[in-house]
Enzyme design. Structure first.
Site, PDB file in Angstrom:
ATOM      1  N   HIS A   1       0.825  -1.219   0.000  1.00 13.34           N
ATOM      2  CA  HIS A   1       0.000   0.000   0.000  1.00 13.34           C
ATOM      3  C   HIS A   1       0.857   1.266   0.000  1.00 13.34           C
ATOM      4  O   HIS A   1       0.515   2.250  -0.652  1.00 13.34           O
ATOM      5  CB  HIS A   1      -0.930   0.002   1.205  1.00 13.34           C
ATOM      6  CG  HIS A   1      -1.989  -1.058   1.124  1.00 13.34           C
ATOM      7  ND1 HIS A   1      -2.860  -1.144   0.065  1.00 13.34           N
ATOM      8  CD2 HIS A   1      -2.302  -2.082   1.950  1.00 13.34           C
ATOM      9  CE1 HIS A   1      -3.667  -2.180   0.245  1.00 13.34           C
ATOM     10  NE2 HIS A   1      -3.350  -2.766   1.379  1.00 13.34           N
TER      11      HIS A   1
ATOM     12  N   HIS B   1     -24.360  37.868 -20.693  1.00 13.77           N
ATOM     13  CA  HIS B   1     -24.277  36.394 -20.792  1.00 13.77           C
ATOM     14  C   HIS B   1     -23.462  35.827 -19.644  1.00 13.77           C
ATOM     15  O   HIS B   1     -22.320  35.466 -19.815  1.00 13.77           O
ATOM     16  CB  HIS B   1     -23.636  36.016 -22.135  1.00 13.77           C
ATOM     17  CG  HIS B   1     -23.853  34.578 -22.526  1.00 13.77           C
ATOM     18  ND1 HIS B   1     -23.051  33.556 -22.077  1.00 13.77           N
ATOM     19  CD2 HIS B   1     -24.792  34.002 -23.315  1.00 13.77           C
ATOM     20  CE1 HIS B   1     -23.460  32.409 -22.588  1.00 13.77           C
ATOM     21  NE2 HIS B   1     -24.511  32.643 -23.339  1.00 13.77           N
TER      22      HIS B   1
END
Ligand SMILES: [Zn+2]
Length: 459
Positions: A285, A364
């Site tokens: 791990h 916009h």
């Protein structure tokens, strides 16, 4: 009728096909919620795990339903907390332990976005393999979403190693592949397995492989009562030459297959689909996580490079004066600040820095500024026009923007973004027609793309 504008075309003349030239791999989530219950490895208590669908770009998140406010933790390498025996992630004081098997199953079975809800701090251990999670994913179903997957393409060889003899190398590859060598103490149980990670291969060859532990390692933990849920029902115990388990080995090389399972689960913390070949010798791990971190760092570096702070000028490119000598467009309609490079005669990259002062942001939208998609198409057309001009080497003929096909807007462009506008002339039919393939990139991601058609007329 003669138009002065190289790229002007009324919207109604454009054929906007919201379709893409090559179908990209899409993100996936689970089709519906589904769950199962079992025993938590460390506490030995009962835990219920439920998978829920999640929207695009959500990634995998763990949800602690047993805690107040039900906090969630991103399954991201930044949240990695511990790699002792199992992989633990956390945010603040919240932890989720032993995430690697459920992550491996989700990732390998093609699930990009999901909520993993649990009423404890670790998933049910099942039989120590990923089988119960694969069964759960099958029950929930896997469905495609509308956004393309994010990838990490290995460009240069990467590697990590540890003092204990672990070595992991990551090589460029078109697919995601893992070749793994496992060896126990004194090279006992040396095993090798190599595979391409696909849902079918994972389900058949990897998911059933169970956790194995060495008796000497777990004895002290058992004595301290730290693995209350651990038993021969959810792990294979190796004691000297002896292999102890409730049921016989599922594969003669079950150990190396489980190592691969853990590699997939730990690398899922990258959050992008890896396109590369992992060659792992005695992985664990800690080194898996170290590789995941190195990949995340490289990805960050690439994103940073995509937004250079210094723009090349002069050699090989065009500055704004040269751009304005070619393009007739002027404020507020000039959508190219600079051409940064001509890769070939038919391929170049332009830049447009988008600021809050752009006039279109006023409408916009008020309070929510997003660059209109048609302005991005316009920017692409202008960069392609520069290529056409350079190729014709004449200003006596003018290119008119005829159509835009395969237009796709993938991500919003916001004030502060720098757009890299890539254009390539792909076709010219006779003297009259030319086609350009274009895409806009912001922060290493394609935000829009289009295929544009031009016709030439004498001025
Ligand atoms: Zn494992």
């Amino acid at each position: 009728m003669k138009e002065r504008c190289l790229t002007q075309a009324p919207l109604q003349r454009k054929r906007l096909l919201i379709q893409m030239a090559v179908t990209p791999e899409l993100q996936h989530t689970v089709g519906k919620s589904a769950g199962f219950s079992g025993t938590a490895l460390h506490t030995g208590e009962k835990v219920t795990l439920r998978l829920h669908p999640a929207p695009v770009d959500h990634g995998i998140k763990f949800k602690r339903k047993d805690l107040q406010d039900e906090p969630t933790i991103d399954a991201k390498i930044e949240n990695l907390k511990m790699v002792e025996r199992a992989t633990t992630i956390g945010e603040g004081s919240i932890r989720v332990h032993t995430v690697e098997h459920v992550l491996a199953a989700l990732w390998a079975m093609g699930v990009d976005n999901a909520v993993v809800e649990m009423d404890a701090n670790e998933p049910p251990i099942g039989d120590g393999s990923a089988q119960s999670y694969v069964d759960l994913i099958r029950k929930a179903g896997v469905i495609a979403q509308e956004e393309p997957r994010k990838f990490f393409h290995v460009r240069d060889i990467m590697h990590v190693e540890s003092k204990t003899g672990t070595l992991i190398i990551l090589l460029p590859d078109e697919k995601f592949r893992i070749s793994c060598t496992q060896a126990g103490p004194n090279n006992q149980f040396s095993q090798f397995f190599s595979m391409e990670v696909t849902p079918a291969v994972f389900e058949r060859e990897i998911a059933p492989a169970r956790t194995f532990v060495y008796y000497e390692d777990v004895k002290p933990l058992m004595d301290k009562n730290l693995i209350k849920g651990g038993s021969l029902e959810n792990a294979i115990v190796v004691r000297g030459e002896a292999v102890l388990s409730k049921e016989p080995l599922r594969f003669s090389d079950e150990f190396v297959r489980h190592k691969i399972l853990d590699v997939i689960g730990d690398l899922a913390l990258v959050g992008r689909r890896i396109r590369g070949h992992v060659v792992a010798v005695k992985p664990g791990h800690a080194t898996n996580a170290e590789l995941a971190r190195a990949i995340a760092r490289e990805q960050t570096r690439r994103s940073a490079v995509a937004t250079p702070r210094t723009m090349p000028s002069g050699d090989g490119g065009l500055d704004i004066d040269q751009v304005m000598q070619i393009l007739p467009h002027r404020f507020p309609f000039l959508m190219v600040d600079r051409i940064v490079s001509f890769e070939t005669e038919t391929k170049c990259v332009g830049v447009k820095t988008v600021t809050i002062n752009e006039p279109f942001f006023q409408g916009h939208f008020p309070g929510h500024p997003v660059m209109p998609g048609v302005m991005q198409v316009e920017a692409m057309a202008q960069v392609a026009s520069i290529l056409l001009f350079k190729l014709a080497k004449s200003t006596s003929r003018i290119g008119y923007f005829m159509s835009a096909d395969e237009v796709k807007f993938r991500k919003p462009v916001l004030p502060g973004d720098t757009i890299f506008i890539h254009a390539e002339l792909t076709k010219s039919r006779g003297e009259r027609l030319a086609k350009a393939k274009c895409h806009c990139v912001v922060n290493d991601a394609i935000v829009s793309e289009a295929e544009l058609m031009f016709t030439f007329l004498d001025k």
